[in-house]
Write an enzyme that holds these catalytic residues in place. Sequence first.
Site, PDB file in Angstrom:
ATOM      1  N   PHE A 149      -9.792   5.977   1.289  1.00 33.89           N
ATOM      2  CA  PHE A 149     -10.872   5.057   0.892  1.00 33.89           C
ATOM      3  C   PHE A 149     -11.778   4.692   2.051  1.00 33.89           C
ATOM      4  CE2 PHE A 149      -8.040   1.858   2.728  1.00 33.89           C
ATOM      5  CZ  PHE A 149      -8.943   0.956   3.280  1.00 33.89           C
ATOM      6  N   LYS A 173     -11.047  15.509  -4.213  1.00 33.93           N
ATOM      7  CA  LYS A 173     -10.334  14.430  -4.921  1.00 33.93           C
ATOM      8  C   LYS A 173     -10.430  13.202  -4.023  1.00 33.93           C
ATOM      9  CE  LYS A 173      -7.191  12.048  -5.314  1.00 33.93           C
ATOM     10  NZ  LYS A 173      -7.317  10.576  -5.171  1.00 33.93           N
ATOM     11  N   GLU A 176      -9.484   6.725  -5.248  1.00 38.71           N
ATOM     12  CA  GLU A 176      -9.863   6.070  -6.506  1.00 38.71           C
ATOM     13  C   GLU A 176     -10.449   4.675  -6.254  1.00 38.71           C
ATOM     14  OE1 GLU A 176      -6.976   6.884  -5.232  1.00 38.71           O
ATOM     15  OE2 GLU A 176      -5.272   6.072  -6.353  1.00 38.71           O
ATOM     16  N   SER A 226      -2.698   8.097   4.519  1.00 42.80           N
ATOM     17  CA  SER A 226      -1.578   7.504   5.258  1.00 42.80           C
ATOM     18  C   SER A 226      -0.488   8.553   5.510  1.00 42.80           C
ATOM     19  CB  SER A 226      -1.024   6.304   4.481  1.00 42.80           C
ATOM     20  OG  SER A 226      -0.734   6.684   3.156  1.00 42.80           O
ATOM     21  N   CYS A 281      -9.154   4.686  11.045  1.00 44.16           N
ATOM     22  CA  CYS A 281      -8.033   5.370  11.692  1.00 44.16           C
ATOM     23  C   CYS A 281      -8.271   5.499  13.188  1.00 44.16           C
ATOM     24  CB  CYS A 281      -7.812   6.741  11.074  1.00 44.16           C
ATOM     25  SG  CYS A 281      -9.163   7.841  11.448  1.00 44.16           S
ATOM     26  N   GLU A 383       1.504   0.825  11.284  1.00 48.29           N
ATOM     27  CA  GLU A 383       0.049   0.678  11.191  1.00 48.29           C
ATOM     28  C   GLU A 383      -0.245  -0.521  10.293  1.00 48.29           C
ATOM     29  OE1 GLU A 383      -2.041   3.580   8.677  1.00 48.29           O
ATOM     30  OE2 GLU A 383      -3.636   3.643  10.175  1.00 48.29           O
TER      31      GLU A 383
HETATM   32  P1  NAD Z   1      -3.654   6.717   1.034  1.00 43.41           P
HETATM   33  O1  NAD Z   1      -2.642   7.564   1.705  1.00 43.41           O
HETATM   34  O2  NAD Z   1      -3.194   5.582   0.195  1.00 43.41           O
HETATM   35  O3  NAD Z   1      -4.587   7.608   0.071  1.00 43.41           O
HETATM   36  C1  NAD Z   1      -5.157   8.818   0.522  1.00 43.41           C
HETATM   37  C2  NAD Z   1      -5.313   9.758  -0.668  1.00 43.41           C
HETATM   38  O4  NAD Z   1      -4.026  10.054  -1.215  1.00 43.41           O
HETATM   39  C3  NAD Z   1      -6.133   9.162  -1.812  1.00 43.41           C
HETATM   40  O5  NAD Z   1      -6.994  10.160  -2.318  1.00 43.41           O
HETATM   41  C4  NAD Z   1      -5.084   8.745  -2.829  1.00 43.41           C
HETATM   42  O6  NAD Z   1      -5.556   8.811  -4.152  1.00 43.41           O
HETATM   43  C5  NAD Z   1      -3.981   9.750  -2.610  1.00 43.41           C
HETATM   44  N1  NAD Z   1      -2.654   9.199  -2.918  1.00 43.41           N
HETATM   45  C6  NAD Z   1      -2.288   7.894  -2.862  1.00 43.41           C
HETATM   46  N2  NAD Z   1      -0.985   7.772  -3.205  1.00 43.41           N
HETATM   47  C7  NAD Z   1      -0.526   9.009  -3.469  1.00 43.41           C
HETATM   48  C8  NAD Z   1       0.745   9.523  -3.855  1.00 43.41           C
HETATM   49  N3  NAD Z   1       1.791   8.727  -4.024  1.00 43.41           N
HETATM   50  N4  NAD Z   1       0.867  10.845  -4.015  1.00 43.41           N
HETATM   51  C9  NAD Z   1      -0.189  11.674  -3.839  1.00 43.41           C
HETATM   52  N5  NAD Z   1      -1.413  11.234  -3.472  1.00 43.41           N
HETATM   53  C10 NAD Z   1      -1.580   9.920  -3.278  1.00 43.41           C
HETATM   54  O7  NAD Z   1      -4.652   6.215   2.188  1.00 43.41           O
HETATM   55  P2  NAD Z   1      -5.805   5.154   2.087  1.00 43.41           P
HETATM   56  O8  NAD Z   1      -5.230   3.796   1.953  1.00 43.41           O
HETATM   57  O9  NAD Z   1      -6.836   5.584   1.109  1.00 43.41           O
HETATM   58  O10 NAD Z   1      -6.479   5.319   3.524  1.00 43.41           O
HETATM   59  C11 NAD Z   1      -6.006   4.657   4.670  1.00 43.41           C
HETATM   60  C12 NAD Z   1      -5.078   5.523   5.479  1.00 43.41           C
HETATM   61  O11 NAD Z   1      -5.737   6.724   5.863  1.00 43.41           O
HETATM   62  C13 NAD Z   1      -4.657   4.869   6.780  1.00 43.41           C
HETATM   63  O12 NAD Z   1      -3.304   5.159   7.008  1.00 43.41           O
HETATM   64  C14 NAD Z   1      -5.536   5.545   7.808  1.00 43.41           C
HETATM   65  O13 NAD Z   1      -5.031   5.545   9.129  1.00 43.41           O
HETATM   66  C15 NAD Z   1      -5.599   6.923   7.266  1.00 43.41           C
HETATM   67  N6  NAD Z   1      -6.736   7.651   7.792  1.00 43.41           N
HETATM   68  C16 NAD Z   1      -6.480   8.656   8.680  1.00 43.41           C
HETATM   69  C17 NAD Z   1      -7.529   9.363   9.227  1.00 43.41           C
HETATM   70  C18 NAD Z   1      -7.264  10.483  10.196  1.00 43.41           C
HETATM   71  O14 NAD Z   1      -8.158  11.276  10.404  1.00 43.41           O
HETATM   72  N7  NAD Z   1      -6.090  10.588  10.777  1.00 43.41           N
HETATM   73  C19 NAD Z   1      -8.837   9.056   8.856  1.00 43.41           C
HETATM   74  C20 NAD Z   1      -9.060   8.033   7.945  1.00 43.41           C
HETATM   75  C21 NAD Z   1      -7.991   7.333   7.411  1.00 43.41           C
END
Ligand code: NAD
Length: 498
Positions: A149, A173, A176, A226, A281, A383
């Site tokens: 997000f 994808k 959401e 994450s 991040c 984190e």
């Molecule tokens: P998230 O892991 O909750 O969601 C990321 C994606 O995974 C979304 O598209 C979501 O719909 C999907 N998803 C969520 N739960 C899932 C599941 N159980 N099974 C399969 N897919 C699932 O992350 P977020 O809260 O949207 O974003 C924040 C996180 O992203 C933080 O941990 C941040 O550090 C990380 N991030 C990392 C970078 C990087 O380049 N390393 C960059 C930006 C954000």
Amino acid sequence: MREVHHFIDGGVVKGASGRFADIFDPNTGNVQAQVALAAESELAAAAEAAAKAFPAWAATNPQRRARVMFEFKRLLEANLDELAELLSSEHGKVVADSRGDVQRGIDVVEFACGIPHLMKGEYTEGAGPGIDVFSMRQPLGVCAGITPFNFPAMIPCWMAAVAIACGNTFILKPSEKDPSVPMRLGELMLEAGAPEGVLNVVNGDKVAVDAILEHPEIRAVSFVGSSDIAHYVYSKGTAHAKRVQAMGGAKNHGIILPDADMDQAVKDIVGAAYGSAGERCMALPVAVTVGEKTGDEFVARMSEAARGLKVGTSTDPEAHYGPVVSAAHRSRIEDYIQMGVDEGAELVMDGRGHTLQGHENGFFIGPSLFDRVRPDMRSYRDEIFGPVLQVVRADTLEEAAALPSSHQYGNGVAIFTQNGRAAREFAAQVNVGMVGINVPIPVPVSYHTFGGWKRSAFGDTNQHGPEGVRFWTKIKTVTQRWPEDDIGDQAFVIPTMG
Ligand code: NAD
């Protein structure tokens, strides 16, 4: 109520699963729209559209593909204000910050405009008698990107722009929580001249992600989110024989040496720790001060700087940062603040319970500052992803440098010093993927490459830059011979060029 559906095969396709998720306005706490959550069959329809579009797009010469990217870039620039406002309305970050999010995406599109040069391959003339060897980079086929997000413009562009410029077709994808900007990217890519089915946007949750990971037509998957989910995506995707890169969470440290320019360090770190409510991040949520005097001065000046921050709505031009993305995320951040207190860290500033007049139900949280945080605390190891800065005190540079190196995450790190030799040595030795020297958020420019180490990234190829081109292509090496003479019995032994 506004509904967000899917963008498949060049048009908006209504979600048919009957499942929806709420999209909030983080400023008010109200539900402002609903997003359709795809069923497996809807993902399959997108994969079919992308597979159908692939042969012609892969055969489109690279210069023409680059022209689509040039036009896509122009359209993103022309729509920057609209995109930034839309982004802020769902994410909660202030509009100026959203403009940066879109601009960072545009930078990667600009990089992708260079694709004819980037895909030229290599050639060796005369590798043996009458023998030349050359290699070419070819697109993989249907590819997919799953995005978080927190950067709904930049991260989709990291993936889709480079993959599509390479000749692949793509399924995005997005998160959401804020899917509207990614949907606009689909529309603008079509308007830029990419044929129908080249960029598809499928909204959804775990169901859509699993469908991507299992679909036999999808060759490569890029994920950012994450770490636990990144690891899941990496394991499942590779088990299905896909190429996968999966970027995860972070806990970036900023090390402040006694000789640092303290004015600059405080100014830099206040922005890097609290900007975008810490939901980056590459945020800097840990400051490691070297020496008691440095620690005392830093904490005193940082608490003054943090007290001067204005938390406001995402549309307030004077706000330094806006609300966090959801009520659940705010509760999680507040739980971590309580954990820090329970673990014995000194809470210098408590951002909990922050309300904004007229926006009492918005997802606001004030800046928090902890001093004397210890590496054994869980609130340090995890984190938090919120506006919480934790100060760890070290006696020596060696002790300070060991902290980011041994932390489970290894995305970014920064060092603040006037000592070039110490900084150089630190950059060479630290066990982290991206390093800033007097730069608090060392996000590499688009023609370099983005990626962390350890639990911040699974897989071995980074985002954008030449590494991105490698991820989205496969290499083919051709050895050709046009012999003038009879080659005799050579065919029975392994050929050598000797
Ligand atoms: P998230 O892991 O909750 O969601 C990321 C994606 O995974 C979304 O598209 C979501 O719909 C999907 N998803 C969520 N739960 C899932 C599941 N159980 N099974 C399969 N897919 C699932 O992350 P977020 O809260 O949207 O974003 C924040 C996180 O992203 C933080 O941990 C941040 O550090 C990380 N991030 C990392 C970078 C990087 O380049 N390393 C960059 C930006 C954000």
